[in-house]
Design a protein around this motif. Structure first.
Motif, PDB file in Angstrom:
ATOM      1  N   PRO A  38      44.845  29.450  49.637  1.00  0.00           N
ATOM      2  CA  PRO A  38      43.715  30.378  49.543  1.00  0.00           C
ATOM      3  C   PRO A  38      43.878  31.344  48.375  1.00  0.00           C
ATOM      4  O   PRO A  38      44.976  31.827  48.103  1.00  0.00           O
ATOM      5  N   ARG A  39      42.791  31.580  47.714  1.00  0.00           N
ATOM      6  CA  ARG A  39      42.792  32.550  46.611  1.00  0.00           C
ATOM      7  C   ARG A  39      42.364  33.910  47.166  1.00  0.00           C
ATOM      8  O   ARG A  39      41.459  33.992  47.986  1.00  0.00           O
ATOM      9  N   PRO A  40      43.009  34.964  46.681  1.00  0.00           N
ATOM     10  CA  PRO A  40      42.617  36.300  47.159  1.00  0.00           C
ATOM     11  C   PRO A  40      41.171  36.593  46.762  1.00  0.00           C
ATOM     12  O   PRO A  40      40.724  36.197  45.683  1.00  0.00           O
ATOM     13  N   PRO A  41      40.467  37.282  47.603  1.00  0.00           N
ATOM     14  CA  PRO A  41      39.093  37.644  47.242  1.00  0.00           C
ATOM     15  C   PRO A  41      39.092  38.589  46.042  1.00  0.00           C
ATOM     16  O   PRO A  41      40.049  39.341  45.820  1.00  0.00           O
ATOM     17  N   SER A  42      38.030  38.540  45.284  1.00  0.00           N
ATOM     18  CA  SER A  42      37.959  39.359  44.064  1.00  0.00           C
ATOM     19  C   SER A  42      38.023  40.853  44.369  1.00  0.00           C
ATOM     20  O   SER A  42      38.453  41.639  43.517  1.00  0.00           O
ATOM     21  N   CYS A  43      37.647  41.242  45.581  1.00  0.00           N
ATOM     22  CA  CYS A  43      37.679  42.670  45.918  1.00  0.00           C
ATOM     23  C   CYS A  43      39.111  43.207  46.013  1.00  0.00           C
ATOM     24  O   CYS A  43      39.311  44.417  46.068  1.00  0.00           O
ATOM     25  N   LEU A  44      40.103  42.317  46.003  1.00  0.00           N
ATOM     26  CA  LEU A  44      41.505  42.762  46.034  1.00  0.00           C
ATOM     27  C   LEU A  44      42.090  42.940  44.635  1.00  0.00           C
ATOM     28  O   LEU A  44      43.229  43.373  44.499  1.00  0.00           O
ATOM     29  N   ALA A  45      41.331  42.650  43.596  1.00  0.00           N
ATOM     30  CA  ALA A  45      41.844  42.714  42.226  1.00  0.00           C
ATOM     31  C   ALA A  45      42.384  44.100  41.889  1.00  0.00           C
ATOM     32  O   ALA A  45      43.455  44.237  41.297  1.00  0.00           O
ATOM     33  N   ASP A  46      41.677  45.159  42.254  1.00  0.00           N
ATOM     34  CA  ASP A  46      42.119  46.513  41.934  1.00  0.00           C
ATOM     35  C   ASP A  46      43.341  46.918  42.748  1.00  0.00           C
ATOM     36  O   ASP A  46      44.141  47.741  42.304  1.00  0.00           O
ATOM     37  N   ALA A  47      43.506  46.337  43.929  1.00  0.00           N
ATOM     38  CA  ALA A  47      44.627  46.704  44.792  1.00  0.00           C
ATOM     39  C   ALA A  47      45.959  46.274  44.191  1.00  0.00           C
ATOM     40  O   ALA A  47      46.998  46.819  44.542  1.00  0.00           O
ATOM     41  N   ARG A  48      45.950  45.344  43.275  1.00  0.00           N
ATOM     42  CA  ARG A  48      47.198  44.904  42.637  1.00  0.00           C
ATOM     43  C   ARG A  48      47.817  46.004  41.778  1.00  0.00           C
ATOM     44  O   ARG A  48      48.993  45.969  41.484  1.00  0.00           O
ATOM     45  N   PHE A  49      47.012  46.928  41.342  1.00  0.00           N
ATOM     46  CA  PHE A  49      47.507  47.985  40.466  1.00  0.00           C
ATOM     47  C   PHE A  49      47.687  49.295  41.212  1.00  0.00           C
ATOM     48  O   PHE A  49      47.662  50.372  40.630  1.00  0.00           O
ATOM     49  N   GLY A  50      47.866  49.208  42.529  1.00  0.00           N
ATOM     50  CA  GLY A  50      48.139  50.385  43.334  1.00  0.00           C
ATOM     51  C   GLY A  50      46.912  51.133  43.804  1.00  0.00           C
ATOM     52  O   GLY A  50      47.031  52.179  44.440  1.00  0.00           O
ATOM     53  N   GLU A  51      45.733  50.629  43.482  1.00  0.00           N
ATOM     54  CA  GLU A  51      44.511  51.299  43.926  1.00  0.00           C
ATOM     55  C   GLU A  51      44.087  50.764  45.280  1.00  0.00           C
ATOM     56  O   GLU A  51      44.577  49.750  45.738  1.00  0.00           O
ATOM     57  N   GLU A  52      43.172  51.442  45.909  1.00  0.00           N
ATOM     58  CA  GLU A  52      42.618  50.992  47.187  1.00  0.00           C
ATOM     59  C   GLU A  52      41.730  49.772  46.943  1.00  0.00           C
ATOM     60  O   GLU A  52      41.049  49.700  45.916  1.00  0.00           O
ATOM     61  N   ASN A  53      41.758  48.863  47.902  1.00  0.00           N
ATOM     62  CA  ASN A  53      40.840  47.732  47.771  1.00  0.00           C
ATOM     63  C   ASN A  53      39.463  48.154  48.259  1.00  0.00           C
ATOM     64  O   ASN A  53      39.327  49.116  49.002  1.00  0.00           O
ATOM     65  N   ASN A  54      38.469  47.430  47.788  1.00  0.00           N
ATOM     66  CA  ASN A  54      37.109  47.749  48.220  1.00  0.00           C
ATOM     67  C   ASN A  54      36.510  46.571  49.006  1.00  0.00           C
ATOM     68  O   ASN A  54      35.331  46.282  48.906  1.00  0.00           O
ATOM     69  N   CYS A  55      37.381  45.913  49.807  1.00  0.00           N
ATOM     70  CA  CYS A  55      36.948  44.777  50.617  1.00  0.00           C
ATOM     71  C   CYS A  55      36.453  45.266  51.971  1.00  0.00           C
ATOM     72  O   CYS A  55      36.987  46.222  52.517  1.00  0.00           O
ATOM     73  N   ASP A  56      35.462  44.564  52.486  1.00  0.00           N
ATOM     74  CA  ASP A  56      35.079  44.918  53.852  1.00  0.00           C
ATOM     75  C   ASP A  56      35.979  44.140  54.811  1.00  0.00           C
ATOM     76  O   ASP A  56      36.641  43.172  54.439  1.00  0.00           O
ATOM     77  N   ASP A  57      36.039  44.593  56.039  1.00  0.00           N
ATOM     78  CA  ASP A  57      36.981  44.046  57.024  1.00  0.00           C
ATOM     79  C   ASP A  57      36.783  42.548  57.256  1.00  0.00           C
ATOM     80  O   ASP A  57      37.741  41.813  57.480  1.00  0.00           O
ATOM     81  N   ARG A  58      35.546  42.092  57.204  1.00  0.00           N
ATOM     82  CA  ARG A  58      35.254  40.680  57.442  1.00  0.00           C
ATOM     83  C   ARG A  58      35.904  39.801  56.367  1.00  0.00           C
ATOM     84  O   ARG A  58      36.492  38.769  56.666  1.00  0.00           O
ATOM     85  N   VAL A  59      35.843  40.231  55.115  1.00  0.00           N
ATOM     86  CA  VAL A  59      36.434  39.475  54.002  1.00  0.00           C
ATOM     87  C   VAL A  59      37.955  39.439  54.151  1.00  0.00           C
ATOM     88  O   VAL A  59      38.584  38.397  53.984  1.00  0.00           O
ATOM     89  N   LEU A  60      38.559  40.597  54.477  1.00  0.00           N
ATOM     90  CA  LEU A  60      40.017  40.644  54.641  1.00  0.00           C
ATOM     91  C   LEU A  60      40.476  39.803  55.826  1.00  0.00           C
ATOM     92  O   LEU A  60      41.486  39.094  55.728  1.00  0.00           O
ATOM     93  N   THR A  61      39.731  39.842  56.931  1.00  0.00           N
ATOM     94  CA  THR A  61      40.082  39.046  58.106  1.00  0.00           C
ATOM     95  C   THR A  61      40.010  37.561  57.778  1.00  0.00           C
ATOM     96  O   THR A  61      40.901  36.787  58.161  1.00  0.00           O
ATOM     97  N   ARG A  62      38.984  37.163  57.074  1.00  0.00           N
ATOM     98  CA  ARG A  62      38.835  35.750  56.681  1.00  0.00           C
ATOM     99  C   ARG A  62      39.999  35.321  55.779  1.00  0.00           C
ATOM    100  O   ARG A  62      40.582  34.247  55.956  1.00  0.00           O
TER     101      ARG A  62
END
Length: 105
Positions: A38-62
Motif C-alpha cells: 500500500p502507498r501512503p495517502p497523499s495527505c500524509l506527505a507533510d507529516a514526513r517533515f514533522g508537520e501534522e497530517n491533514n488526513c481524515d480518520d476514514r483515510v487513515l483507517t483504510r
C-alpha cells in the motif's frame, strides 16, 4: 522397474530391494508483489517533515487496514517459505541417504 497402482498408492517393485521414495518439494511459495504494497495517502506527505497530517480518520483507517493486510501476506509468505525450506532439507537428506544406500549394495 515395474509400477503398480493400487487405490491411489504407488508401489514400486524392482528386481532388488525396494527403493525408498523421496517426496517432491513442490513449488516454492511466491512473495507478495511490490505493487501490492500500500502507498501512503497523499495527505500524509507533510507529516514526513514533522508537520501534522491533514488526513481524515476514514483515510487513515483504510491505510492502516491495507498495511495490516499486506503485513499478513508477508507473514504468510514467511511461514510458507519456512515450510518449503524444511521440505527441501528433508528431500535433500532423503536423496543423500538413498545415494549412500546405493553405494552400500
Amino acid at each position: 522397474m515395474k509400477v503398480f497402482f493400487c487405490t491411489g498408492v504407488i508401489l514400486l517393485a524392482t528386481t532388488g530391494a525396494a527403493e525408498a521414495y523421496c517426496p517432491s518439494v513442490g513449488r516454492a511459495p511466491q512473495a507478495p508483489q511490490s505493487y501490492e504494497r500500500p502507498r501512503p495517502p497523499s495527505c500524509l506527505a507533510d507529516a514526513r517533515f514533522g508537520e501534522e497530517n491533514n488526513c481524515d480518520d476514514r483515510v487513515l483507517t483504510r491505510y492502516q487496514s491495507d498495511v495490516a493486510a499486506y503485513i499478513a501476506k508477508l507473514e504468510d509468505f514467511a511461514a510458507a517459505a519456512e515450510r518449503y525450506a524444511e521440505a527441501a532439507e528433508s528431500y535433500a537428506r532423503c536423496e543423500a541417504n538413498e545415494a549412500r544406500d546405493s553405494l552400500d549394495k
